[in-house]
Motif scaffolding. Structure first.
Motif, PDB file in Angstrom:
ATOM      1  N   GLU A 124       1.550  69.934  16.209  1.00 28.21           N
ATOM      2  CA  GLU A 124       1.236  68.838  15.289  1.00 28.21           C
ATOM      3  C   GLU A 124       2.202  67.660  15.476  1.00 28.21           C
ATOM      4  N   ALA A 125       3.489  67.977  15.612  1.00 31.44           N
ATOM      5  CA  ALA A 125       4.489  66.902  15.724  1.00 31.44           C
ATOM      6  C   ALA A 125       4.350  66.117  17.020  1.00 31.44           C
ATOM      7  N   GLU A 126       3.999  66.798  18.103  1.00 29.71           N
ATOM      8  CA  GLU A 126       3.951  66.147  19.417  1.00 29.71           C
ATOM      9  C   GLU A 126       2.529  65.771  19.841  1.00 29.71           C
ATOM     10  N   GLY A 127       1.539  66.071  19.002  1.00 31.76           N
ATOM     11  CA  GLY A 127       0.162  65.725  19.353  1.00 31.76           C
ATOM     12  C   GLY A 127      -0.338  66.493  20.566  1.00 31.76           C
ATOM     13  N   LEU A 128      -0.143  67.807  20.561  1.00 27.59           N
ATOM     14  CA  LEU A 128      -0.513  68.642  21.704  1.00 27.59           C
ATOM     15  C   LEU A 128      -1.800  69.419  21.478  1.00 27.59           C
ATOM     16  N   ASP A 129      -2.587  69.014  20.495  1.00 27.15           N
ATOM     17  CA  ASP A 129      -3.776  69.792  20.151  1.00 27.15           C
ATOM     18  C   ASP A 129      -4.880  69.725  21.203  1.00 27.15           C
ATOM     19  N   SER A 130      -4.774  68.837  22.173  1.00 22.96           N
ATOM     20  CA  SER A 130      -5.791  68.782  23.224  1.00 22.96           C
ATOM     21  C   SER A 130      -5.398  69.603  24.458  1.00 22.96           C
ATOM     22  N   PHE A 131      -4.197  70.161  24.464  1.00 19.44           N
ATOM     23  CA  PHE A 131      -3.754  71.013  25.578  1.00 19.44           C
ATOM     24  C   PHE A 131      -4.113  72.467  25.305  1.00 19.44           C
ATOM     25  N   PRO A 132      -4.510  73.228  26.317  1.00 17.26           N
ATOM     26  CA  PRO A 132      -4.512  74.679  26.138  1.00 17.26           C
ATOM     27  C   PRO A 132      -3.067  75.121  25.872  1.00 17.26           C
ATOM     28  N   TYR A 133      -2.846  75.914  24.834  1.00 18.59           N
ATOM     29  CA  TYR A 133      -1.484  76.290  24.426  1.00 18.59           C
ATOM     30  C   TYR A 133      -1.450  77.802  24.256  1.00 18.59           C
ATOM     31  N   VAL A 134      -0.880  78.468  25.236  1.00 20.42           N
ATOM     32  CA  VAL A 134      -0.870  79.930  25.270  1.00 20.42           C
ATOM     33  C   VAL A 134       0.403  80.442  24.623  1.00 20.42           C
ATOM     34  N   LEU A 135       0.257  81.422  23.791  1.00 21.43           N
ATOM     35  CA  LEU A 135       1.409  82.094  23.184  1.00 21.43           C
ATOM     36  C   LEU A 135       1.361  83.547  23.635  1.00 21.43           C
ATOM     37  N   SER A 136       2.142  83.856  24.679  1.00 19.72           N
ATOM     38  CA  SER A 136       2.078  85.192  25.269  1.00 19.72           C
ATOM     39  C   SER A 136       3.401  85.520  25.947  1.00 19.72           C
ATOM     40  N   SER A 137       4.090  86.522  25.447  1.00 21.25           N
ATOM     41  CA  SER A 137       5.324  86.945  26.115  1.00 21.25           C
ATOM     42  C   SER A 137       4.995  87.650  27.434  1.00 21.25           C
ATOM     43  N   GLU A 138       3.811  88.260  27.511  1.00 24.42           N
ATOM     44  CA  GLU A 138       3.381  88.939  28.740  1.00 24.42           C
ATOM     45  C   GLU A 138       3.280  87.949  29.910  1.00 24.42           C
ATOM     46  N   LEU A 139       2.809  86.723  29.628  1.00 32.15           N
ATOM     47  CA  LEU A 139       2.678  85.718  30.678  1.00 32.15           C
ATOM     48  C   LEU A 139       4.050  85.344  31.235  1.00 32.15           C
ATOM     49  N   GLY A 140       5.009  85.090  30.341  1.00 30.61           N
ATOM     50  CA  GLY A 140       6.356  84.742  30.796  1.00 30.61           C
ATOM     51  C   GLY A 140       6.996  85.871  31.585  1.00 30.61           C
ATOM     52  N   MET A 141       6.763  87.108  31.148  1.00 27.90           N
ATOM     53  CA  MET A 141       7.338  88.249  31.870  1.00 27.90           C
ATOM     54  C   MET A 141       6.681  88.425  33.235  1.00 27.90           C
ATOM     55  N   SER A 142       5.390  88.134  33.335  1.00 31.06           N
ATOM     56  CA  SER A 142       4.721  88.319  34.625  1.00 31.06           C
ATOM     57  C   SER A 142       5.251  87.329  35.669  1.00 31.06           C
ATOM     58  N   PHE A 143       5.705  86.143  35.217  1.00 30.38           N
ATOM     59  CA  PHE A 143       6.300  85.179  36.146  1.00 30.38           C
ATOM     60  C   PHE A 143       7.825  85.242  36.132  1.00 30.38           C
ATOM     61  N   ARG A 144       8.376  86.157  35.337  1.00 32.81           N
ATOM     62  CA  ARG A 144       9.831  86.341  35.233  1.00 32.81           C
ATOM     63  C   ARG A 144      10.543  85.028  34.944  1.00 32.81           C
TER      64      ARG A 144
END
Length: 196
Positions: A124-144
């Protein structure tokens, strides 16, 4: 000594001093250019290697119904960020600009983990509602991903084209150059590496 001869001597002294000053300034400018030479993204050896197929992951999207990594007909730039990372926030305008400029062939995806409420506030603060926004710890771990901001460029075939730690727009754009040239980093290009 006549006045004309005296003025000529003074003028020649001034010219010699100016040549010395110009030479010293040119040398300092050369040194400055060496010190501030462009630096590409800091490549990370951990996680999937360049050219590896990314794991097929169906990911939740805070701004939409969800997305599939490595799917679709466009390349994907996955930008890992945190709500407490000032460098990540500083790069958000550059990401908006890149998405506007490169949108025909590239999707920009924001990714993170942690508390959803904090990320909703950032959106909301940065106006990012038009971006796909993934919330996933699994994704970060898969790319280390160990440091932020980190970005991964995935080509249209679902393969890792470039990745690295990015702290500026130039470093983000160096990922595109790495993908186009086949040379993994600016540092590798300076070292004389050629496309394989």
């Amino acid at each position: 000594m006549s006045l004309l001869l005296f003025s000529n001597i003074v003028l020649w002294i001034v010219v010699v001093i100016q040549i010395a000053v110009i030479f010293a300034l040119a040398r300092q400018i050369g040194i400055l250019f060496e010190r501030v030479s462009p630096v590409g993204a800091m490549i990370s050896d951990s996680g999937p290697a360049l050219g590896d197929k990314v794991p097929g992951m169906a990911l939740p999207d805070l701004n939409g119904p969800g997305l599939t990594l490595g799917g679709g007909d466009k390349a994907q730039l996955v930008f890992f960020l945190s709500t407490s990372c000032p460098n990540c926030k500083a790069l958000l305008p550059a990401l908006k600009s890149i998405r506007a400029d490169e949108g025909q062939w590239l999707d920009v995806i924001l990714a993170s983990d942690g508390r959803e409420a904090l990320h909703r506030r950032l959106i909301e603060a940065e106006g990012l509602d038009s971006f796909p926004y993934v919330l996933s710890s699994e994704l970060g771990m898969s790319f280390r991903v160990s440091k932020l901001p980190f970005a991964v460029l995935i080509d249209r075939h679902g393969k890792v084209a470039a990745k690295g730690l990015v702290n500026s727009r130039e470093q983000l754009e160096s990922l595109f150059t790495a993908s186009e040239t086949g040379i993994p980093s600016y540092q590798a290009a300076v070292a004389g590496m050629t496309p394989s």
